[in-house]
Structure formats: structure tokens, C-alpha cells
Design an enzyme around this catalytic site. Structure first.
Site, mmCIF file in Angstrom:
data_model
loop_
_atom_site.group_PDB
_atom_site.id
_atom_site.type_symbol
_atom_site.label_atom_id
_atom_site.label_comp_id
_atom_site.label_asym_id
_atom_site.label_seq_id
_atom_site.Cartn_x
_atom_site.Cartn_y
_atom_site.Cartn_z
ATOM 1 N N LYS A 198 64.753 112.663 76.732
ATOM 2 C CA LYS A 198 64.870 111.546 75.776
ATOM 3 C C LYS A 198 63.486 111.380 75.135
ATOM 4 C CE LYS A 198 64.316 107.672 74.764
ATOM 5 N NZ LYS A 198 63.578 107.259 73.553
ATOM 6 N N GLU A 274 53.450 109.093 84.288
ATOM 7 C CA GLU A 274 52.163 109.311 83.616
ATOM 8 C C GLU A 274 52.027 108.166 82.626
ATOM 9 O OE1 GLU A 274 50.000 111.451 84.350
ATOM 10 O OE2 GLU A 274 50.926 113.299 85.054
ATOM 11 N N CYS A 309 46.232 108.896 75.810
ATOM 12 C CA CYS A 309 46.283 108.147 77.068
ATOM 13 C C CYS A 309 44.920 108.093 77.745
ATOM 14 C CB CYS A 309 47.314 108.764 77.994
ATOM 15 S SG CYS A 309 47.102 110.532 78.196
ATOM 16 N N GLU A 409 44.963 98.286 76.801
ATOM 17 C CA GLU A 409 45.006 99.601 76.151
ATOM 18 C C GLU A 409 45.325 99.369 74.668
ATOM 19 O OE1 GLU A 409 48.296 102.236 77.098
ATOM 20 O OE2 GLU A 409 46.931 103.942 77.096
HETATM 21 P P1 NAD Z 1 56.555 103.583 75.754
HETATM 22 O O1 NAD Z 1 56.440 103.226 77.189
HETATM 23 O O2 NAD Z 1 56.866 102.510 74.787
HETATM 24 O O3 NAD Z 1 57.712 104.675 75.546
HETATM 25 C C1 NAD Z 1 57.692 105.893 76.245
HETATM 26 C C2 NAD Z 1 59.109 106.405 76.333
HETATM 27 O O4 NAD Z 1 59.861 105.511 77.127
HETATM 28 C C3 NAD Z 1 59.833 106.503 74.986
HETATM 29 O O5 NAD Z 1 60.647 107.647 74.974
HETATM 30 C C4 NAD Z 1 60.674 105.252 74.970
HETATM 31 O O6 NAD Z 1 61.824 105.356 74.169
HETATM 32 C C5 NAD Z 1 61.041 105.135 76.431
HETATM 33 N N1 NAD Z 1 61.434 103.781 76.856
HETATM 34 C C6 NAD Z 1 61.045 102.593 76.332
HETATM 35 N N2 NAD Z 1 61.640 101.581 76.998
HETATM 36 C C7 NAD Z 1 62.400 102.153 77.954
HETATM 37 C C8 NAD Z 1 63.253 101.631 78.958
HETATM 38 N N3 NAD Z 1 63.456 100.315 79.120
HETATM 39 N N4 NAD Z 1 63.873 102.508 79.775
HETATM 40 C C9 NAD Z 1 63.682 103.835 79.655
HETATM 41 N N5 NAD Z 1 62.905 104.376 78.705
HETATM 42 C C10 NAD Z 1 62.268 103.549 77.872
HETATM 43 O O7 NAD Z 1 55.234 104.377 75.382
HETATM 44 P P2 NAD Z 1 54.804 105.001 73.984
HETATM 45 O O8 NAD Z 1 54.420 103.877 73.090
HETATM 46 O O9 NAD Z 1 55.832 105.962 73.499
HETATM 47 O O10 NAD Z 1 53.521 105.871 74.390
HETATM 48 C C11 NAD Z 1 52.273 105.335 74.532
HETATM 49 C C12 NAD Z 1 51.947 105.132 75.993
HETATM 50 O O11 NAD Z 1 52.077 106.380 76.686
HETATM 51 C C13 NAD Z 1 50.519 104.696 76.215
HETATM 52 O O12 NAD Z 1 50.484 103.689 77.181
HETATM 53 C C14 NAD Z 1 49.843 105.970 76.718
HETATM 54 O O13 NAD Z 1 48.692 105.746 77.489
HETATM 55 C C15 NAD Z 1 50.935 106.585 77.514
HETATM 56 N N6 NAD Z 1 50.683 108.022 77.701
HETATM 57 C C16 NAD Z 1 50.292 108.464 78.941
HETATM 58 C C17 NAD Z 1 50.012 109.822 79.142
HETATM 59 C C18 NAD Z 1 49.580 110.334 80.491
HETATM 60 O O14 NAD Z 1 49.579 111.554 80.700
HETATM 61 N N7 NAD Z 1 49.206 109.478 81.440
HETATM 62 C C19 NAD Z 1 50.132 110.719 78.080
HETATM 63 C C20 NAD Z 1 50.524 110.236 76.829
HETATM 64 C C21 NAD Z 1 50.807 108.882 76.657
#
Ligand code: NAD
Length: 509
Positions: A198, A274, A309, A409
Site C-alpha cells: 500500500k 521505520e 527521515c 519532526e
Molecule cells: P504517514 O505515517 O502519514 O504515512 C505512511 C504510510 O502509512 C502511507 O502509506 C499512509 O497511507 C499509511 N497510513 C496512514 N494512516 C494509516 C493508518 N491509520 N493505517 C495504516 N496505514 C496508514 O507518513 P508519511 O507522511 O507518508 O511519511 C513521512 C514519515 O515517514 C516521516 O515521519 C518520516 O520520518 C518517516 N520515514 C521514516 C523512514 C525510516 O526509514 N525510518 C524512511 C522514510 C520516511
């Protein structure tokens, strides 16, 4: 056209490729080896953040589509068409998959830039080589996964076998859409699992093509499915699904916590997280090369628009070099990244991913000002932004650890510089966060360096450099940055489970 040829294109060429890519855009779901509409027919709009214009109407999957995709993945798994292939045959298919990504690099690069706003030069020089390398590395791991025979009494043979888990659910973010997805899909497939991905709704397009390429490489129907849709609908349904053996999530800490709950509410599936970060870079007064350090400081927070991230968003500078450090940061960092058309290969900074992201970052900049941090440059929208969701590279100095911009963040190009006195204070500030993803430490003194490495709570610590690594490096966080490790051999192993086979030999006369 491969990655190598894509390096030389000019802006006109990329724009022509963008027109061609849009003309044959596929935006339906990819389930059981073919593109299908969402069961309920829903769609959502993907916007080009550089222009604010609609890019595609994308199928919006719901729980029904997740059910279909998980069922397809389960059939593919149980049939053995993937999990029971001889390891070297699975390796061949993944190598072919990597080669096809290379052959379609231009198309994938254009989709990534149109959908998410990332500069095309970064996709070509950074994201796509890393995607290809990840698939190749994970392919290489396949026949290196080993079990064990333990030391038992002589009448027994005890083997510990490693077997795939079954269906893996992958939920990925938008900041490196292809790469973050591949960090999950490639080890999961390498270990013999089948996958339902997804992707983030802000960047849903490129992974659809990826799944198609896996099939073209010889992967089985149902081996790799992609269900786009809203996180709280399709993502939630995937994480709650009782036939998913593991959910591998990259995204915010807030949603990571929900994923743990969904696992508990359903089948206790394994959860790999992650999540977010607020990584410190610690610049000690005795650092070896101030020029290199300052460059690493602004690159560490301005590259990929700060949507990283492990961005070095907290820049800790020892008081003895504080003034000179900031002077150089302002002189070199203010114009090092100029927001512009991400399809122009000369552009180093694109828009933020959405209008909402832009507004959120501008709001945090305003909070920084109000809480008393000193704004040295940036702080707003660049003049040429048009309807794109751009934010200028921004520098705050004299930031305190209790300020919002030092704690939250931001996920945008906003640097927060904080002074400190001595290594103890550096450690205290560095660890004054809920996150623990990464850190950089800069010093000439090996004792100081290793003290900082030992004391800083983070999954990765770079010494006299930042954001480097190769496929042997376990990448993942401590504390609320998560619990998983991507990229490395352990990552493949984490998509397997042990089975203990205890054989009692017939008694010898
Ligand atoms: P997000 O948490 O909003 O979304 C991530 C994913 O989760 C998306 O596919 C989204 O549709 C899904 N999602 C959202 N709500 C959900 C729910 N209730 N149930 C299941 N899935 C759900 O994050 P984002 O805005 O897409 O990405 C940015 C974040 O990702 C930042 O916090 C960044 O630090 C983190 N990130 C971490 C790493 C790492 O390796 N640690 C790498 C890249 C990004």
C-alpha cells in the site's frame, strides 16, 4: 533507455518524456498480475506538487480490494510458484527485475518527479541506483540464508530451518516512493514471501509500474500486488488483515503506533516499523575540516527538500566555533539549494509533497519565530513558486532544545542550529528527543568520537561524514524511530521464521 543514458538529458527532453509518461499512465490497482479498478470504483486525485495541477485519477482501494490482493498473494504463496522455486531461479528473476528497473529508468524517474516533486537529477543519481542495488543485493542474499544443525545428543539430529512467513503487507511513505517500497518488497520476496504493497496516497504511481516489471521479469501472478488508497482505509485494512503474517511499515511515528495496535487487534502479526526522526549532527570545536562540516550540515537538512527521515535537522555546534560556523552556513547554505522546476536537471530543490505539507512547514517556521529562534534566511515561499508547494531553505540559529522546532519532526528544509558547551552537554541535547534514528559526530579526537558514538541513542552514527552507507549497513531506529533494520542481510532474515525439526534416529543394535 537505461539509467546511464538518462544522466545526459536536458530539461526539454525530460519534459517530453513527462508528456509521454502521462499519456500512458496506469493508475488502477495491480492485483493478481493485472490492473483492475477498485471494487467500489472509488478514485482519488494525485496532484503534481510543482504546479498544483491534477496529475492522475488513481483507484482508491478499500478493505474489499485488500481482501482480494491478500487472497491473491496467499494463493501465490501456497502454490509454491514463488516460495518453492529453487533459490537460484528466484535469484534470476530478481536480477531480471533489477535489470528491467534499469531499462525503464526514464519512465520511473519521470513518474517519481511528477508525483512527488523530487528533482529529476536526484532520482536519476540517487533513488534509482539505490533501488536497483537493493534488489540486486537482496537477490544475492537468497542462497545465503542458512539454517543450523545444533549440538545435541548423538541419537538426535536437530535442524533449525528458515522458512518464509507467508503474505507480507508493506505500507510505504512518499518521500522516496520507490526506494522505501523496495527496502521492504525486495527482502520480503527474496525470502520467498508474497507481498501486498500500500503506497502513500501522495505518490501512488511509480510502484504500480514496479509491480508490473516484477511480473515481466518472471514473477508469479499474485506475488507482488499494489493497492493504492487512503492510509486509514486501505492501509488500516492491510494491517488488520488476519491472513497477513507481517506488516512492514515506513512512515510517521504516530501511524507506526496505530500499526502496532492493529496487529494486536487482529492476528498478532509481526510488525516492522521505520518511523520518524529528529537527528542531531554534533560539531565539536576540534572538528577536522570546517568547510566539509558546514557543507554536510546544510546538505543534511536541505537535500530532498528536508523530507528525509534521517535529516540532520538539529545542528549542534560547540560554542568555540559557533560564530564562524553560522557565518559559513549563511554564506554557502542560503543559495546552495534553489527551488525550481524539478524536471530541470539543474534543479536541486523541488516543492514539498503537497500544499498541506507546505502549510504545515510554514506554520512550524512561524512557531520557531514566535518562540524566539533567530531566523537567518528563508522562512517563506520563494518568489517563483507559482501554484507549486515550495518552501525556501530556512535557517534558524540560537535554537533551544525545548523549542517546538527542536522537538517536532518538521519534514521540510528547516535547519535548527543550537550552541553547546562541551561533550556532556552535546550528549544531553542529542538525546533530548523521543526519536533515535541517526546522528553525525564531527571531531578530530577518536576518544570523543567514540564517546559520542556510545552515548548517542540512535541506530546509525556517522563520524566526520553524514548520510553515507552501503547495503551492508543496517538502517533503522532506536526509541520511537522504530524497531526494524532495512537494507542489510538481517533484513532478509527478518522476513523468515525458524522451524525446528527434531529427528530421533532409530536405536542402533
Ligand atoms: P504517514 O505515517 O502519514 O504515512 C505512511 C504510510 O502509512 C502511507 O502509506 C499512509 O497511507 C499509511 N497510513 C496512514 N494512516 C494509516 C493508518 N491509520 N493505517 C495504516 N496505514 C496508514 O507518513 P508519511 O507522511 O507518508 O511519511 C513521512 C514519515 O515517514 C516521516 O515521519 C518520516 O520520518 C518517516 N520515514 C521514516 C523512514 C525510516 O526509514 N525510518 C524512511 C522514510 C520516511
Amino acid at each position: 533507455m537505461t539509467l546511464a543514458t538518462a544522466q545526459g538529458h536536458d530539461r526539454d527532453h525530460w519534459q517530453a518524456l513527462a508528456v509521454a509518461a502521462r499519456a500512458r499512465l496506469e493508475s488502477r490497482l495491480f492485483i493478481d498480475g493485472r490492473f483492475v479498478d477498485a471494487a467500489r470504483g472509488g478514485r482519488f486525485q494525485s496532484i503534481n506538487p510543482a504546479t498544483g495541477a491534477p496529475l492522475a485519477e488513481v483507484s482508491a482501494g478499500t478493505a474489499e480490494d485488500i481482501d482480494l490482493a491478500v487472497a491473491a498473494a496467499r494463493r501465490a504463496f501456497r502454490s509454491g510458484a514463488w516460495s518453492k522455486l529453487p533459490p537460484r531461479r528466484r535469484m534470476d528473476i530478481l536480477y531480471r527485475f533489477a535489470a528491467l528497473v534499469d531499462e525503464h529508468a526514464e519512465q520511473l524517474a519521470v513518474l517519481e518527479t511528477l508525483d512527488m516533486g523530487k528533482p529529476i537529477a536526484d532520482v536519476v543519481a540517487g533513488d534509482l541506483p539505490a533501488v536497483i542495488e537493493t534488489i540486486r543485493f537482496m537477490a544475492e542474499c537468497i542462497d545465503k540464508i542458512e539454517g543450523a544443525v545444533t549440538n545435541t545428543e548423538s541419537g538426535v539430529v536437530h535442524m533449525i530451518l528458515r522458512e518464509p512467513l507467508g503474505v507480507v503487507g508493506a505500507i510505504s511513505p512518499w518521500n522516496y516512493p520507490l526506494l522505501m517500497a523496495v527496502w521492504k518488497i525486495a527482502p520480503a520476496l527474496a525470502a520467498g514471501n508474497t507481498v501486498v504493497l500500500k503506497p502513500a496516497e501522495q505518490a501512488p504511481l511509480s510502484c504500480l509500474r514496479l509491480a508490473e516489471l516484477f511480473m515481466e521479469a518472471g514473477g508469479p501472478a499474485g506475488g507482488f500486488n499494489v493497492v493504492n488508497g487512503l492510509g486509514e482505509v486501505a492501509g488500516k485494512a492491510l494491517a488488520l488483515h488476519n491472513d497477513v503474517a507481517k506488516v512492514s511499515f515506513t512512515g510517521s511515528t504516530e501511524v507506526g503506533k496505530l500499526i502496532l495496535q492493529y496487529a494486536g487487534q487482529s492476528n498478532m502479526k509481526r510488525v516492522a516499523l521505520e518511523c520518524g526522526g529528529k537527528s542531531p549532527q554534533v560539531f565539536m570545536g576540534d572538528l577536522p575540516d570546517l568547510g566539509a562540516a558546514v557543507t554536510a550540515a546544510y546538505r543534511g537538512i536541505f537535500s530532498n527538500m528536508g523530507e528525509v527521515c534521517n535529516a540532520g535537522s538539529r545542528i549542534l555546534v560547540e560554542r568555540g566555533i559557533y560564530g564562524e560556523f553560522i557565518e559559513r552556513f549563511v554564506a554557502e547554505g542560503e543559495h546552495a539549494y534553489v527551488p525550481g522546476d524539478p524536471l530541470d536537471p539543474a534543479t536541486t530543490m523541488g516543492p514539498l509533497v503537497t500544499r498541506e505539507a507546505q502549510q504545515r512547514v510554514l506554520g512550524l517556521i512561524e512557531t520557531g519565530r514566535k518562540e524566539g529562534a533567530k531566523l537567518r534566511f528563508g522562512g517563506g515561499v520563494p518568489r517563483n513558486a507559482g501554484a507549486g508547494s515550495f518552501v525556501s531553505p530556512t535557517l534558524f540559529t540560537d535554537v533551544r532544545s525545548d523549542m517546538t522546532i527542536a522537538r517536532q519532526e518538521i519534514f521540510g528544509p528547516v535547519a535548527a542550529v543550537m550552541p553547546f558547551a562541551g561533550v556532556d552537554e552535546a550528549i544531553r541535547i542529542a538525546n533530548d528527543t523521543i526519536y533515535g534514528l541517526a546522528a553525525g559526530v564531527w571531531t578530530r579526537d577518536v576518544n570523543t568520537a567514540f564517546r559520542l558514538v556510545r552515548e548517542i541513542e540512535a541506530g546509525v552514527v556517522w563520524i566526520n561524514c553524514f548520510d553515507e552507507g552501503d547495503m551492508t549497513q543496517p538502517f533503522g531506529g532506536w526509541k520511537q524511530s522504530g524497531n526494524a533494520r532495512d537494507k542489510c542481510f538481517e533484513s532478509v532474515v527478518s522476513y523468515t521464521q525458524t522451524k525446528s525439526a527434531w529427528l530421533r534416529l532409530a536405536a542402533q543394535p
